[in-house]
Structures are given as C-alpha cells and as structure tokens.
Design a protein around this motif. Structure first.
Motif, PDB file in Angstrom:
ATOM      1  N   VAL A 163      94.561  48.430 -10.845  1.00 40.41           N
ATOM      2  CA  VAL A 163      95.339  47.396 -10.608  1.00 40.41           C
ATOM      3  C   VAL A 163      96.153  47.503 -12.273  1.00 40.41           C
ATOM      4  O   VAL A 163      95.769  47.636 -13.596  1.00 40.41           O
ATOM      5  N   VAL A 164      97.638  46.713 -12.237  1.00 39.28           N
ATOM      6  CA  VAL A 164      98.493  47.432 -12.622  1.00 39.28           C
ATOM      7  C   VAL A 164      99.276  45.931 -13.005  1.00 39.28           C
ATOM      8  O   VAL A 164      99.796  44.959 -11.894  1.00 39.28           O
ATOM      9  N   ILE A 165      99.311  45.393 -13.991  1.00 34.78           N
ATOM     10  CA  ILE A 165      99.995  43.738 -14.339  1.00 34.78           C
ATOM     11  C   ILE A 165     101.366  43.948 -14.963  1.00 34.78           C
ATOM     12  O   ILE A 165     101.459  44.441 -16.346  1.00 34.78           O
ATOM     13  N   GLN A 166     101.960  43.117 -14.333  1.00 30.51           N
ATOM     14  CA  GLN A 166     103.298  43.817 -15.042  1.00 30.51           C
ATOM     15  C   GLN A 166     103.511  41.820 -16.110  1.00 30.51           C
ATOM     16  O   GLN A 166     103.503  40.938 -15.487  1.00 30.51           O
ATOM     17  N   SER A 167     103.765  42.049 -17.442  1.00 26.85           N
ATOM     18  CA  SER A 167     103.833  41.181 -18.554  1.00 26.85           C
ATOM     19  C   SER A 167     105.142  41.082 -18.791  1.00 26.85           C
ATOM     20  O   SER A 167     106.592  41.811 -19.431  1.00 26.85           O
ATOM     21  N   ALA A 168     106.184  40.316 -19.073  1.00 26.27           N
ATOM     22  CA  ALA A 168     107.444  39.813 -19.577  1.00 26.27           C
ATOM     23  C   ALA A 168     107.708  40.277 -20.943  1.00 26.27           C
ATOM     24  O   ALA A 168     107.786  40.663 -21.314  1.00 26.27           O
ATOM     25  N   LEU A 169     105.924  39.939 -22.079  1.00 25.14           N
ATOM     26  CA  LEU A 169     106.227  40.118 -23.226  1.00 25.14           C
ATOM     27  C   LEU A 169     106.138  41.965 -23.419  1.00 25.14           C
ATOM     28  O   LEU A 169     106.518  42.347 -24.359  1.00 25.14           O
ATOM     29  N   LEU A 170     105.014  42.899 -22.642  1.00 19.87           N
ATOM     30  CA  LEU A 170     104.287  43.684 -23.271  1.00 19.87           C
ATOM     31  C   LEU A 170     104.757  44.918 -21.950  1.00 19.87           C
ATOM     32  O   LEU A 170     104.337  45.774 -22.027  1.00 19.87           O
ATOM     33  N   GLY A 171     104.953  44.425 -20.702  1.00 25.35           N
ATOM     34  CA  GLY A 171     105.276  45.332 -19.446  1.00 25.35           C
ATOM     35  C   GLY A 171     104.079  45.579 -18.806  1.00 25.35           C
ATOM     36  O   GLY A 171     103.391  45.304 -19.121  1.00 25.35           O
ATOM     37  N   PHE A 172     104.181  46.970 -18.087  1.00 25.78           N
ATOM     38  CA  PHE A 172     102.893  47.024 -17.283  1.00 25.78           C
ATOM     39  C   PHE A 172     101.422  47.348 -18.552  1.00 25.78           C
ATOM     40  O   PHE A 172     102.247  48.177 -19.452  1.00 25.78           O
ATOM     41  N   VAL A 173     100.892  46.431 -18.274  1.00 25.31           N
ATOM     42  CA  VAL A 173      99.377  46.725 -18.854  1.00 25.31           C
ATOM     43  C   VAL A 173      98.325  47.259 -17.298  1.00 25.31           C
ATOM     44  O   VAL A 173      98.478  46.098 -16.591  1.00 25.31           O
ATOM     45  N   ARG A 174      97.601  47.327 -17.787  1.00 26.80           N
ATOM     46  CA  ARG A 174      96.420  48.200 -17.022  1.00 26.80           C
ATOM     47  C   ARG A 174      95.295  46.603 -17.074  1.00 26.80           C
ATOM     48  O   ARG A 174      95.277  45.881 -18.117  1.00 26.80           O
ATOM     49  N   ALA A 175      94.652  46.183 -15.788  1.00 28.13           N
ATOM     50  CA  ALA A 175      93.494  45.178 -15.462  1.00 28.13           C
ATOM     51  C   ALA A 175      92.961  45.337 -17.083  1.00 28.13           C
ATOM     52  O   ALA A 175      92.624  43.821 -17.722  1.00 28.13           O
ATOM     53  N   GLY A 176      91.859  46.361 -17.440  1.00 29.56           N
ATOM     54  CA  GLY A 176      91.271  46.052 -18.231  1.00 29.56           C
ATOM     55  C   GLY A 176      91.408  46.287 -20.081  1.00 29.56           C
ATOM     56  O   GLY A 176      91.213  46.555 -21.239  1.00 29.56           O
TER      57      GLY A 176
END
Length: 240
Positions: A103-116
């Motif tokens: 799972v990869v989550i897209q953050s408006a502040l940090l860009g793509f981050v891994r679930a963990g």
C-alpha cells in the motif's frame, strides 16, 4: 503490485514514533519536493493560521509542530471511512505485512509514502495554498518514482495531482451499476483489506481479476480500468 490510496482530511492524534525524518520515508527521489513542501508549510505557520474554531486551532497546532511531533505509521495516521473499513490495526501479522509492502498513500505534504512510513499529524490537502509553491508543480513528477503494476484507488483530485503512468483505476458501483459516494470509500477500504487478508499478488489487471474470481470478489474489467461492485451499502461488503 502496489495499491495507491488517497490520504484523508482527518488524522489520528499522537503517536509513539520519533519526530519526522524524511530520509526514513519511502521513495527518496521525492526528497527535494518534500523539503520544498515542508519549507512552504513553515512559511504558512510563520504567517499565521486560522484558529477561529477548535478544529482549525488543532490543525494549526499540528502544522506548527510537524517537524517535532511524534509519528505513527501512515496507514494508522489517516482516519475516516476508507481507513476505518481497512482497519489496518486489526489485521493479522501476515496481512499487516502485506499492507506495509503493497500500500502506497499519496500525501499532499510528503508525496507518496509507504503504509508503514512514520509520519506526523498535519493539515495540508490538495486544495491547500502553500506560500511560494503550487501543488500541481510540486508533485507533477512524483509518479515517476513508482514502478510495476499499480492499482489506483485514489480520488480523481489526487490522481490528477500526481499522475502515475499505467496506473489502473477502480470504479466503485452499486449492484445496479450506480456510482457511490460515501460507500465508495468504504468499499475501497474493504477491498484492500480483502487483498491483504488473502495475500494477493498480481502483476496485471487481468491477473487481479482472476484472483477476484477465485476469492468471490465482484471485480471486472472495463474499458477504463476495473469495476468493483459493493454488495451491501451498510457494510460496504465488497469482499464476500
């Protein structure tokens, strides 16, 4: 296979991890963009934020402490309908490892981050105005960091903010074929939970549809990508 999720406006408070270290986040190629976004957030904080309501005051405090506050895994930081349905904290260890690996989550502040990945609480969305930066320019090439088959469960706004070449979108519909809103998010969360619990591995949309047929998940191909039917709106039960 990676599963792309949007962030949520609401976030859990607190955490037990050390303060933010961008070097510890996945996709190190986003380091420059992350530094720019955090610097712009610093400027926003310095200029003063709206604290006219308790919710806005909390958001302002989160942004002011973004570099020093405790962190927690991204998949636990984000809350709301999708993340409640996924309920990563209740998964068995093997299923939770699947989430952390896929799972990869897209953050408006940090860009793509891994679930963990360990992240702090913050209040920045795709609509936020960060002094000296444009969201579209900041994350326009973030998708270049991703590779392999990507199952795209993001909202249209986030998909447009950071396009991912070849990502396969998933449409969530009712048994009557109607688009859903609230249950759209719940259906996505339940779908990811089903993938995690089964340890699904797929290198293409066709392979994922084959997995779905064996798992009795109502997922089919469309001209635009994939379609998932949510069978029970009360439970968003797309995983029976």
């Amino acid at each position: 296979m990676i599963v792309l999720l949007p962030p949520s406006e609401t976030k859990a408070a607190g955490g037990t991890g050390a303060s933010l270290t961008t070097a510890g986040l996945g996709y190190p190629g986003l380091a420059v963009a992350r530094s720019r976004a955090l610097a712009a957030l610093d400027r926003l904080v310095a200029a003063g934020q709206d604290v006219s309501t308790p919710a806005k005051a909390r958001a302002a405090a989160d942004n002011a402490a973004v570099r020093t506050s405790p962190t927690m895994p991204a998949v636990e930081r984000y809350t709301g309908v999708l993340y409640d349905a996924l309920d990563a904290g209740s998964l068995a260890p093997a299923a939770r490892r699947w989430v952390d690996e896929h799972v990869v989550i897209q953050s408006a502040l940090l860009g793509f981050v891994r679930a963990g990945d360990l992240i702090p609480a913050y209040k920045v969305s795709e609509h936020s105005k960060l002094p000296g930066e444009r969201m579209r320019e900041l994350w326009a090439h973030a998708g270049d960091e991703l590779s392999g088959f990507a199952l795209d469960l993001r909202s249209k706004a986030y998909a447009q903010l950071a396009p991912v070449a070849g990502a396969v979108p998933v449409e969530i519909v009712s048994p009557e074929g109607k688009a859903l809103n609230h249950w759209n998010k719940a259906g996505k969360g339940a779908f990811v939970r089903a993938l995690a619990e089964s340890g699904a591995e797929a290198g293409s949309a066709d392979a994922l549809v084959a997995w779905a047929a064996e798992a009795s998940v109502p997922l089919t191909r469309t001209d635009a990508g994939l379609r998932l039917v949510v069978q029970d709106p009360r439970l968003a039960a797309a995983t029976r």
